[in-house]
Design a protein around this motif. Structure first.
Motif, short mmCIF file in Angstrom:
data_model
loop_
_atom_site.label_atom_id
_atom_site.label_comp_id
_atom_site.label_asym_id
_atom_site.label_seq_id
_atom_site.Cartn_x
_atom_site.Cartn_y
_atom_site.Cartn_z
N HIS A 122 0.60 -0.60 0.20
CA HIS A 122 -0.15 0.12 -0.20
C HIS A 122 1.15 1.48 -0.08
O HIS A 122 1.31 1.09 1.07
N PRO A 123 0.68 2.16 -0.39
CA PRO A 123 1.24 3.14 -1.26
C PRO A 123 1.66 4.28 0.32
O PRO A 123 2.93 4.71 0.88
N TYR A 124 0.79 4.21 0.26
CA TYR A 124 0.54 5.00 2.12
C TYR A 124 1.20 4.01 3.28
O TYR A 124 2.21 4.68 4.53
N PHE A 125 1.47 2.81 2.96
CA PHE A 125 2.41 2.28 4.22
C PHE A 125 3.09 1.41 3.71
O PHE A 125 4.76 1.65 5.05
N MET A 126 4.10 1.81 2.25
CA MET A 126 5.35 1.21 2.09
C MET A 126 6.03 1.99 0.94
O MET A 126 5.15 2.03 0.11
N PRO A 146 8.81 2.24 5.76
CA PRO A 146 7.65 3.60 5.63
C PRO A 146 8.80 4.03 4.95
O PRO A 146 10.17 4.40 4.84
N ARG B 531 -0.84 -5.04 2.69
CA ARG B 531 -0.18 -3.42 2.88
C ARG B 531 1.16 -3.67 2.76
O ARG B 531 1.82 -2.12 2.80
N VAL B 700 0.96 8.46 7.34
CA VAL B 700 -0.81 7.78 7.77
C VAL B 700 -0.27 7.39 9.28
O VAL B 700 0.53 6.75 9.98
N VAL B 703 1.75 4.13 10.73
CA VAL B 703 3.33 4.61 10.44
C VAL B 703 4.18 5.83 11.40
O VAL B 703 4.98 5.68 11.51
N TYR B 707 7.23 5.10 14.52
CA TYR B 707 8.28 5.84 14.77
C TYR B 707 7.96 6.00 16.64
O TYR B 707 9.46 6.27 16.36
#
Lengths: 192, 782
Positions: A122-126, A146, B531, B700, B703, B707
């Motif tokens: 998923h582009p928002y995750f990684m 990420p 994901r 998001v 993520v 961190y």
């Protein structure tokens, strides 16, 4: 093992490396090499150094291969990373990835360029980072992390200890301290 | 007077063993190996007799009793231990438990079992708690003391993986559990058998606590049988060589193994630092049953290994995610078990392997991480979730080290995730000839046959690897169908485009289509990475294309298709999907694995698949003949072959195979190289871009949380993170609220689905007979 025998076995190993690394070995040979008795460590090491030394068009002495394109070599008395194509990356204690050209895939369109629908991260995750050799644009590494993850320094060899304590040979280049210099390099080379 | 060797208590022996190792660096202080040095051949013969005993015991026991999962797939292992609980020799099978049972024995000793409840000849103890000594609750072990003339001279342990262990949902990996109380049956190294009789309270409690009591019963008997066989045969050797010689022999065996490990490290690796990063993501924010568990996670499982000058290893788990309200919390025992089984296959496969291996490794585990936190309240039903990706780091370490030493054939780009695991259960409805209302479990075991990572000289092993069992075997589909009565397989075939790209590609894997039929009140959920790519390849190899998505179809026309003898889906290539081509009904395509159960009725269809392995090297360097083989085997589609490998090929109708056009492919590869030049940037630009995204806080929720959690879990990792990006000490990333995060993810899924539909329609698909489940309806409506 006498010197003549040793030279013969190194040559045989070099021929084997050529077949294995160039994907020319039949699968039964690959299986025998994996499952069979291992070559003597000194012969195995001398052979891989000599194999790559013969492959490249430059003269610097290879101290240690990182993969089939990148080598730690002795350049002007200092151990640096150099590519088979001739591109020089810098001190081996600086992550060689910071000298690369980089493509980052962090949107759906970029993922779908190389992945089927539904089978990418998923582009928002990684994001997927591709590190290319600036000399020949060979793909040298991918990194799936990420957004905002530090660049991963995967293999930092303690090369002096390896030569002096494990191989029991003099280190054939200028001795250096075992230390990660990546952050220092970035700080000195990139203004923010 | 204790029951141990020399009249010592077991605790005294354990404490002495640890103390003398700390002082001398040698197991039991053995600076030399007198028995081995005096007569190595007799020494080897005796050790291999011991090894043969545990192998034989495991094989025999499987045929005395055992569930199908143990008998046909080999989900079991038998190990012989010293009185202090150190492994000496082990059988084949799920080697991850060689060390976990060791931890269990040591826990019993430290808890002073010798006094209460006492340890007697003929006793059997049962355990499955990962904090005490296990990986997850479904692996149940039986530990049995071995006495020689009233003196405890060792232990034998046998473990078997259960089809079901109770818990809040059916299956062998209870991914719906968030707390211990949802994990199912727990036994804390419990005394279950004494004086020739099993205690009735254990018998009743264990059988009533699981959904498959008959299987539990068979496996319980099988473990006792294996341990009794080992006891009898070990005592024959003790009688033969004398107890003093036996004790000397087993201690030398462990010290020798420690020395062998160090020699092997010095032969195969390079001293220095090796780092790997691996991930998993859990997406349950909309579906978790417990309100406090509704969250989406990005889980990190990095590994840093330092190979020291003396050949020992230091393993640092800084940067690992914290424990929490989910199923994937672990412990030291699962970590050590995972480390053990992986190193056994990578560095110690040809010699005596036992506790000596473990002695050469030291760990730093942050106490608030998913590994270090010992709080018993958390669920520990599937530590594998992070353990499996994490142990890929060992494959990568060996691949780097051994390549540099000239052993280019060793190591791999990783071991990939052993998922997807559909689990569930239901009841027969009587329409297929089975009596109605019979419960059937769904616990397919294809997950034990995944694609291994490639390395410098070979592609990854196809459909033949499981990180936790060197004898990976998915079993016969017919055997599973006998158990899974209302869940019928329609197809199993090679999953196209699942193997990680590379000069040498990762191992490929399978996909499956099954239909619920003749069933009612059925549930099913699947467990897969979601994901994220769990790892990357090596030296230019790409990550494996894991099963990041779920695909289910409800209220379908499958029965009509059968009646009319029309084609039905045999798998799913999302770029040319058969589900949308043949099926009418409601389709659920999600970009994550379901985790929580869905209800299924007759005619509902499920697709599931295994993972590919990561690749090695630049895919543009893959030899053309290998690319042609890939096309003809169906490993990759022609579209992916062209886009990634630069291969132009045509299908020769006459020959019935794909033929690569060499000239056109060379041109295509040049084009792709040019695109690399055009689309890549300098490191400085990359550095500034990434840094500005962090500073702007545009991440998001999962993520950002990952961190910020490290600030507390691994302050040293967080400092490195700040140093790398030159961020201020008080740097923080804002964390999205849950409502906003769900909105963002819904929007993305909706846009993605719309684009996908347009893509399919552009290829001529008629989607008028299909409805798609929307993300906002997940967990609410069908």
């Amino acid at each position: 093992m006498n010197e003549e025998e040793k030279v013969k076995r190194v040559e045989q190993r070099i021929q084997l490396l050529e077949r294995l690394l160039q994907a020319k070995s039949p699968i039964d040979e690959v299986f025998r090499v994996i499952a069979g008795d291992k070559e003597d460590p000194e012969i195995a090491f001398d052979a891989i150094i000599e194999y790559f030394q013969r492959k490249v068009n430059w003269k610097e002495k290879i101290l240690l291969p990182i993969n089939d394109h990148l080598f730690i070599v002795c350049k002007d008395g200092k151990p640096i990373v150099k590519a088979a194509c001739g591109y020089e990356f810098g001190d081996f204690r600086v992550n060689w990835k910071v000298f690369c050209k980089i493509r980052v895939r962090r949107n759906t369109e970029d993922y779908l360029e190389i992945y089927p629908w539904w089978q990418h991260a998923h582009p928002y995750f990684m994001e997927l980072r591709e590190y290319y050799c600036p000399g020949c644009y060979k793909l040298l590494a991918t990194e799936a992390v990420p957004i905002g993850h530090p660049v991963v320094f995967e293999f930092l060899p303690d090369i002096v200890t390896f030569y002096e304590k494990w191989l029991k040979r003099p280190f054939p280049c200028g001795k250096v301290e075992f230390k990660d210099l990546t952050n220092e390099y970035i700080k000195n080379s990139i203004k923010i | 007077m204790g029951i141990g060797y020399g009249g010592k208590t077991l605790r005294e022996l354990l404490e002495y063993s640890e103390k003398i190792y700390q002082e001398t660096g040698h197991y039991w202080g053995l600076k030399s190996l007198p028995l081995y040095e005096k007569d190595p051949l007799t020494w080897e013969r005796l050790i291999y007799r011991l090894r043969a005993i545990v192998v034989l015991a495991r094989e025999l026991a499987l045929h005395i009793a055992a569930s199908p999962i143990a008998r046909y797939i080999g989900e079991t292992c038998t190990v012989l231990y010293t009185p202090e609980g150190d492994a000496i020799v082990h059988s084949t099978g799920i080697l991850v438990h060689v060390h976990t049972m060791s931890e269990g024995i040591k826990w019993m000793i430290r808890m002073n079992y010798e006094e209460n409840p006492g340890i007697k000849d003929g006793d059997h103890f049962v355990g499955n708690d990962p904090v005490l000594g296990n990986v997850h609750t479904t692996d149940v072990h039986t530990l049995t003391p071995i006495f020689y003339k009233d003196m405890l001279i060792g232990w034998v342990g046998t473990v078997i993986h259960q089809v079901d262990i109770g818990g809040n949902s059916p299956g062998h990996d209870i991914i719906t559990a968030t707390q211990r109380f949802e994990d199912g049956f727990y036994a804390e190294e419990e005394l279950v058998y004494r004086d020739g009789k099993m205690f009735p309270h254990y018998y009743e409690r264990s059988r009533r606590s699981v959904r498959t009591p008959l299987f539990y019963d068979l496996d319980d008997k099988s473990r006792i049988a294996a341990n009794e066989i080992v006891k009898r045969e070990v005592l024959r050797i003790v009688e033969e060589i004398g107890v003093d010689n036996y004790m000397e022999l087993i201690r030398e065996a462990i010290e020798k193994s420690r020395r062998d490990f160090i020699s092997r490290v010095k032969e195969r690796l390079i001293p220095g630092r090796y780092r790997s990063v691996t991930w998993n993501a859990l997406n349950v924010i909309k579906e978790a049953w417990q309100p406090f568990a509704r969250e989406d996670y990005l889980h990190a499982a990095p590994l840093e290994i330092t190979v020291n000058e003396d050949g020992t290893l230091f393993v640092d788990l800084k940067g690992n995610s914290p424990s929490g309200w989910h199923f994937s919390n672990g412990g030291i025992s699962p970590l050590m078990g995972g480390f053990w089984v992986t190193m056994t296959q990578l560095l110690g496969y040809s010699e005596l392997i036992n506790e000596g291996f473990v002695r050469a490794v030291k760990f730093n585990v942050p106490p608030k991480s998913w590994v270090g936190d010992t709080n018993p309240i958390y669920s520990r039903s599937v530590p594998w979730w992070l353990l499996i990706p994490q142990m890929s780091g060992l494959h990568k370490m060996v691949a780097y080290g051994a390549f540099a030493r000239g052993y280019v054939e060793e190591g791999s780009a990783g071991n990939t995730g052993t998922w997807d695991a559909p689990q569930g259960g239901g009841f027969t409805d009587g329409t297929t000839g089975d009596p109605p209302n019979i419960y059937f479990p769904i616990a397919t075991f294809e997950l034990s046959s995944q694609g291994l990572g490639a390395n410098a000289v070979r592609d990854g092993l196809d459909w033949g690897h499981a990180m936790w069992n060197p004898e990976a075997d998915m079993g016969d589909v017919e055997e599973w169908e006998r158990n899974q009565r209302g869940f019928i397989y329609l197809a199993r075939r090679i999953k196209k485009n699942i193997a990680g790209y590379g000069k040498f590609r990762g191992g490929a894997s399978f996909e499956h289509i099954a239909v619920f039929y003749g069933s009612k009140d059925s549930i099913l959920y699947n467990n897969s990475s979601s994901r994220v790519f769990i790892e990357h390849g090596l030296n230019g190899g790409y990550p494996p294309l894991a099963g990041q998505y779920s695909l289910m179809a409800y209220e379908t026309n499958i029965t009509e298709l059968f009646k009319e003898k029309k084609p039905y889906p045999l798998g799913d290539d999302p770029n040319e999907p058969e589900m949308e081509k043949y099926i009418s009904g409601l389709i659920e395509r999600l970009d994550y694995s379901s985790i929580y159960p869905r209800e299924f009725k007759s005619n509902d269809i499920v697709h599931f698949k295994q993972c590919g392995g990561p690749g090695w090297g630049d895919p543009l360097d893959r030899p053309l003949d290998k690319c042609e083989d890939d096309l003809n085997m169906g490993i990759y589609s022609p579209e992916i072959m062209e886009k990634v490998f630069g291969i132009i090929a045509k299908y020769d109708e006459e020959k019935g195979r794909w033929i690569v056009d060499e000239e056109a492919s060379k041109k295509k590869r040049e084009e792709l190289r040019k695109i690399r030049m055009q689309k890549s940037i300098d490191f400085a630009q990359f550095y500034k871009e990434e840094r500005s995204i962090l500073l702007e806080g545009k991440l998001v929720r999962p993520v950002a949380k990952y961190y910020m959690e490290q600030k507390e879990v691994s302050p040293d990792w967080f400092k490195e993170f700040l140093d790398f990006w030159r961020l201020p000490e008080d740097f923080s990333i804002p964390i999205q609220g849950k409502r906003e995060y769900i909105r963002v993810m819904s929007e993305w899924h909706s846009l993605y689905l719309e684009s996908y539909k347009k893509y399919l329609e552009s290829k001529g698909y008629d989607l008028s007979k299909i409805r798609y489940l929307k993300y906002e309806d997940v967990g609410i409506l069908r």
